[in-house]
Design an enzyme around this catalytic site. Structure first.
Site, PDB file in Angstrom:
ATOM      1  N   HIS A  62       0.843  -1.197   0.000  1.00  0.00           N
ATOM      2  CA  HIS A  62       0.000   0.000   0.000  1.00  0.00           C
ATOM      3  C   HIS A  62       0.876   1.245   0.000  1.00  0.00           C
ATOM      4  O   HIS A  62       2.095   1.165   0.150  1.00  0.00           O
ATOM      5  CB  HIS A  62      -0.974  -0.009   1.179  1.00  0.00           C
ATOM      6  N   HIS A  64       1.197   3.871   1.999  1.00  0.00           N
ATOM      7  CA  HIS A  64       1.705   4.553   3.189  1.00  0.00           C
ATOM      8  C   HIS A  64       3.230   4.586   3.182  1.00  0.00           C
ATOM      9  O   HIS A  64       3.891   3.628   2.770  1.00  0.00           O
ATOM     10  CB  HIS A  64       1.176   3.881   4.454  1.00  0.00           C
ATOM     11  N   ASP A  66       5.749   4.311   5.219  1.00  0.00           N
ATOM     12  CA  ASP A  66       6.656   3.328   5.822  1.00  0.00           C
ATOM     13  C   ASP A  66       6.730   2.044   4.995  1.00  0.00           C
ATOM     14  O   ASP A  66       7.495   1.137   5.330  1.00  0.00           O
ATOM     15  CB  ASP A  66       6.259   3.016   7.265  1.00  0.00           C
ATOM     16  N   HIS A  67       5.984   1.994   3.895  1.00  0.00           N
ATOM     17  CA  HIS A  67       6.026   0.841   3.002  1.00  0.00           C
ATOM     18  C   HIS A  67       6.533   1.177   1.597  1.00  0.00           C
ATOM     19  O   HIS A  67       6.765   0.254   0.818  1.00  0.00           O
ATOM     20  CB  HIS A  67       4.640   0.207   2.895  1.00  0.00           C
ATOM     21  N   HIS A 139      -7.578  -1.937   5.377  1.00  0.00           N
ATOM     22  CA  HIS A 139      -6.734  -0.902   5.967  1.00  0.00           C
ATOM     23  C   HIS A 139      -7.325   0.455   5.598  1.00  0.00           C
ATOM     24  O   HIS A 139      -8.352   0.532   4.906  1.00  0.00           O
ATOM     25  CB  HIS A 139      -5.292  -1.060   5.457  1.00  0.00           C
ATOM     26  N   ASP A 210      -0.537  -3.995   5.867  1.00  0.00           N
ATOM     27  CA  ASP A 210      -1.274  -3.553   7.051  1.00  0.00           C
ATOM     28  C   ASP A 210      -2.728  -4.002   6.905  1.00  0.00           C
ATOM     29  O   ASP A 210      -3.339  -3.839   5.843  1.00  0.00           O
ATOM     30  CB  ASP A 210      -1.188  -2.044   7.186  1.00  0.00           C
ATOM     31  N   HIS A 269       6.430  -5.620  11.769  1.00  0.00           N
ATOM     32  CA  HIS A 269       5.721  -4.338  11.758  1.00  0.00           C
ATOM     33  C   HIS A 269       5.262  -3.974  13.167  1.00  0.00           C
ATOM     34  O   HIS A 269       4.094  -3.691  13.417  1.00  0.00           O
ATOM     35  CB  HIS A 269       4.528  -4.434  10.789  1.00  0.00           C
TER      36      HIS A 269
END
EC number: 3.1.26.11
Length: 323
Positions: A62, A64, A66-67, A139, A210, A269
């Site tokens: 996805h 976001h 941090d990914h 998510h 997530d 995570h």
């Protein structure tokens, strides 16, 4: 089959953990596949034996940060290092839009073929020695889980069938592995494909992004050797935080893995609030996550650390490889 964790923190890095990235490599060759690419993933790669030039696909769960914040830097470094071979990027359309904005506004140059594949539930592709499938998750933004299954399993002869048909061990067995057809002394012709079977079941791992509903991965998990899933919180903290972040607790994931019959569970995570070493009794510890997961799951359970490599043997067992 190797799984190397390049980042195991959620949201932001800590002194011990980078943000999400997982390298998956088949048993043979140097090709590999990356799942998620958080900030500084390319720095983590410098501490491994993995070559960015042998990277065949990047699967983003996805958009976001941090990914995926590490994605532009890794792609740019591939260019600077002289990459010429194609690279496939799979993920939600928002990831491609993000990357195109970075390319435009930073004058980033990518001259090697970069193929984008918008992920869907019907995804079926083969890259880096793996067959890849996907399933949608739950998510705050569009998010996906991926199943990577070994694509090239060696074959062996079905010797029991051969002997049941009155064909005893002989040099003919070797010919059946090398040739498409073999003729017996009496004139009978054997089609080799009828006597070749996989040497072992294809290994498979499922990696979730997530997700606050682990059960959405049930289909991908059938027959898988391991599930890699976020365990951002323990259940008590999840109840305090509330449902808005849409993450899972260790207990929720563990209970799903038990019900799904997944032989091995690797959690990752983790919220930065869980310290590796508690400084005072009130500190939350990563051991709290481990204890909660162990209470709901009796299979092989691991809590991933950065730069750890896990192997899945031909027998399907998951083990932490010695440094």
């Amino acid at each position: 089959m190797n799984l190397t964790f390049l980042g195991t923190s959620s949201g932001a890095p800590t002194r011990q953990r980078n943000v999400s990235a997982l390298a998956i490599q088949p048993e043979q060759g140097r090709d590999w596949v990356l799942v998620d690419c958080g900030e500084a993933t390319q720095h983590q790669l410098l501490r491994t034996g993995l070559s960015p030039l042998k990277l065949r696909a990047i699967l983003i769960t996805h958009v976001h940060g941090d990914h995926c914040y590490g994605l532009p830097g890794l792609l740019a470094s591939c260019q600077l290092n002289g990459r010429t071979e194609p690279l496939t990027l799979v993920g939600p359309q928002a990831v491609w839009a993000y990357l195109q904005a970075v390319i435009k506004h930073t004058e980033m140059r990518i001259e090697y073929p970069l193929e984008f594949v918008a992920v869907t539930a019907s995804l079926q592709m083969s890259r880096g020695g793996f067959h890849v499938r996907a399933a949608p998750l739950s998510h705050r933004v569009e998010c996906w889980g991926y199943r990577l299954e070994e694509a090239h399993v060696p074959v062996k002869l079905d010797t029991a069938r051969l002997q049941s048909e009155g064909i005893p061990p002989s040099p003919l067995y070797g010919e059946l592995l090398k040739k498409e057809q073999v003729q017996l002394a009496g004139g009978r012709v054997l089609n080799s494909r009828d006597y070749r079977v996989p040497a072992y079941p294809a290994r498979a791992v499922v990696v979730g992004g997530d997700n606050d509903r682990p059960e959405l991965l049930a289909g991908l998990c059938r027959g898988a050797n391991a599930l890699v899933h976020e365990a951002t919180y323990t259940e008590a903290v999840l109840q305090k935080v509330g449902p808005e972040p849409q993450h899972s607790s260790a207990l929720k994931v563990a209970e799903f893995a038990r019900e799904a019959g997944v032989p091995a569970l690797i959690l990752t995570h983790f919220s930065p609030r869980y310290r590796k070493a508690s400084r005072k009794p009130s500190d939350l510890s990563i051991e709290d996550v481990r204890r909660e997961a162990a209470a709901g799951y009796a299979g092989q359970l691991y809590l991933a650390e950065d730069l750890e490599t896990y192997t899945i043997s031909r027998e399907g067992r998951v083990d932490l490889r010695a440094p």
